[in-house]
Design an enzyme around this catalytic site. Structure first.
Site, PDB file in Angstrom:
ATOM      1  N   SER A   1       2.836  -1.048   6.520  1.00 43.81           N
ATOM      2  CA  SER A   1       2.490   0.222   5.885  1.00 43.81           C
ATOM      3  C   SER A   1       1.855   1.159   6.914  1.00 43.81           C
ATOM      4  O   SER A   1       2.464   1.441   7.943  1.00 43.81           O
ATOM      5  CB  SER A   1       1.571  -0.034   4.684  1.00 43.81           C
ATOM      6  OG  SER A   1       1.381   1.131   3.925  1.00 43.81           O
TER       7      SER A   1
ATOM      8  N   ASP B   1      10.667   2.309  -2.598  1.00 43.78           N
ATOM      9  CA  ASP B   1       9.576   2.920  -1.825  1.00 43.78           C
ATOM     10  C   ASP B   1       9.944   4.377  -1.534  1.00 43.78           C
ATOM     11  O   ASP B   1      10.982   4.652  -0.929  1.00 43.78           O
ATOM     12  CB  ASP B   1       9.373   2.150  -0.514  1.00 43.78           C
ATOM     13  CG  ASP B   1       8.200   2.663   0.304  1.00 43.78           C
ATOM     14  OD1 ASP B   1       7.536   3.630  -0.133  1.00 43.78           O
ATOM     15  OD2 ASP B   1       7.954   2.103   1.382  1.00 43.78           O
TER      16      ASP B   1
ATOM     17  N   HIS C   1       6.989  -0.882  -2.258  1.00 44.63           N
ATOM     18  CA  HIS C   1       6.197  -0.791  -1.041  1.00 44.63           C
ATOM     19  C   HIS C   1       5.257  -1.994  -0.951  1.00 44.63           C
ATOM     20  O   HIS C   1       4.609  -2.364  -1.926  1.00 44.63           O
ATOM     21  CB  HIS C   1       5.393   0.517  -1.056  1.00 44.63           C
ATOM     22  CG  HIS C   1       4.689   0.823   0.222  1.00 44.63           C
ATOM     23  ND1 HIS C   1       5.332   1.328   1.321  1.00 44.63           N
ATOM     24  CD2 HIS C   1       3.382   0.681   0.574  1.00 44.63           C
ATOM     25  CE1 HIS C   1       4.468   1.513   2.305  1.00 44.63           C
ATOM     26  NE2 HIS C   1       3.276   1.115   1.879  1.00 44.63           N
TER      27      HIS C   1
END
Length: 449
Positions: free
Chosen positions: A278, A381, A411
């Site tokens: 991330s 995502d 995600h």
């Protein structure tokens, strides 16, 4: 509480907004004062204690590496490091081993990947049972509160050297930590599958420390790895002799006493991989760029590849996924925009900031000099299209930059605490290991799973 819920509550608390209005504009009243020491974890974070023994096949230890800040690392050492190195590495004359017929991961789990821009390859298998190491050589069990963990035997020059994976956790800049339960589980999995030493970075969080603190911390750890390798080499060449008096003092003053024994004994920084999750992927990409710019100044550390797992890339011109999936699961666009507002200084806030958008022109070095880059994206995502676009730009200049896209995934599907034990999370980690081993395995052992 899941990582996503923890992140949302952290954002609400920092922004000082009520739960019923979590996406209101931030109150300018929160303290903007910078705290150089910073924090690397939140009080409500579930933390896994370090365990320097190989009780489950991986030993861990925490090190605070900067006296001026809270920057720390957690080292994950797989017990495969205790095996004796092979005297010669000869090319493998046999074809790669395939998974045994009938195993579920051969068919059903592999089908969970939706798209891939490189030929399929067999996946490695994690051991079904943890290795037992109660009688491992070098495992000290001193009584009376002494050190109870693995310590490399002094004077043993024949130790197995493993690649080093520098890992940066996610959390939207404001939460997460390198020693959280979820990150500890993920790093242990990667250390076993890749047969590598994993160094998880505990960088400073926002808003106590805004940009560029986290990026500087990432680069500082890479420089620390280089220093550790150089100190270990000096210690081996000078400390190996029987020194007395002021000569011994010279060795200690130079820094031989600061050598980290696990890295000195088992780490090979010339085979270094950056892995970011991330927002950690943004840090990894920044560190890769700086390593390319530094060139031989970073010796003996050599970044041979990087893995960007659902990177936190954004931009002022919205992509198709940013429009279509703005209200996606766990991390929607509104929540992520608030995270960026907390991370970037107010006077620098822009969705095309170099930290946010890798496709902004003028960022050095040229993309053709970037290391091989694996990008992992999830179907649901909202940031996926920009990550794919970055990978496409790398491929245009002949950089090995495959994209692995996983269907029905969100995600952080492979690193979120509530999803870590899902089949997709396991398959994703195996896919990463297969690709990474192309760049970290010794010649002739690329398929020695």
């Amino acid at each position: 509480m899941s990582d996503a819920e923890c992140g949302r509550e952290t954002l609400q608390r920092v922004l000082q907004v009520p739960p019923e209005a979590p996406f209101a504009e931030p109150d300018p009243s929160p303290a903007e004062e910078c705290h150089p020491f910073g924090v690397t974890t939140r009080p409500d974070e579930s933390v896994a204690a370090a365990n320097p023994s190989f009780s489950d096949g991986v030993a861990t230890k925490d090190i605070h590496i900067d006296s001026l800040t809270s920057l720390s690392v957690r080292i994950f050492l797989p017990d495969s490091a205790l095996a004796s190195p092979e005297p010669n590495s000869k090319p493998n004359a046999n074809p790669p081993r395939r998974p045994e017929p009938g195993r579920p991961e051969t068919t059903s789990l592999r089908a969970l990947r939706r798209n891939s821009y490189e030929p399929p390859v067999p996946s490695p298998r994690e051991e079904e049972e943890p290795r037992r190491n109660s009688d491992v050589g070098g495992l000290e069990s001193a009584a009376g509160g002494g050190y109870r963990g693995y310590s490399p035997a002094a004077g043993d020059g024949r130790r197995k050297k493993l690649p080093v994976i520098l890992q940066f956790h996610g959390g939207g800049w404001v939460s997460g930590s390198n020693d959280s339960v979820a990150n500890d589980f993920f790093c242990r999995r990667i250390a076993k599958l890749c047969d590598a030493v994993v160094v998880a970075v505990g960088y400073r969080l926002a808003p106590e420390n805004r940009y560029p603190a986290a990026f500087e911390d990432g680069l500082k750890v890479l420089n620390w790895l280089a220093k550790q390798a150089n100190l270990a080499e000096c210690s081996k060449s000078l400390g190996g002799k029987k020194l007395e008096g002021q000569h011994k003092h010279i060795v200690d003053s130079f820094g031989a006493s600061m050598v980290e024994p696990w890295l000195a004994a088992h780490g090979n920084p010339s085979r270094c991989v950056l892995l970011g999750v991330s927002c950690g992927a943004n840090i990894a990409d920044y560190v890769a760029r700086k390593a390319v710019e530094a060139g031989k100044l970073m010796d003996p550390v050599k970044v041979v590849a990087q893995v960007l797992m659902y990177p936190f890339f954004v931009g002022s011109v919205p992509t198709r996924s940013e429009i279509k999936l703005a209200n996606s699961y766990f991390y929607d666009k509104a929540m992520c925009m608030l995270a960026w507002k907390l991370f970037l200084p107010e006077e620098e806030f822009s969705l095309d900031h170099p930290a946010a958008n890798p496709l902004v022109p003028g960022q050095g070095p040229p993309l053709k000099r970037m290391p091989p880059t694996l990008t992992v994206v999830a179907e649901h995502d909202w940031m996926r299209d920009r990550a794919i676009a970055y990978s496409e730009e790398l491929r245009k200049v002949n950089v090995d930059a495959p994209v692995y896209e996983y269907k029905d995934a969100v995600h952080e599907f492979a690193t979120l605490d509530i999803l870590l034990k899902s089949p997709q999370a396991q398959v994703c980690a195996e896919d990463i290991a297969i690709w990474v081993k192309k760049y970290i395995s010794l010649r002739g052992h690329e398929f020695s799973y």
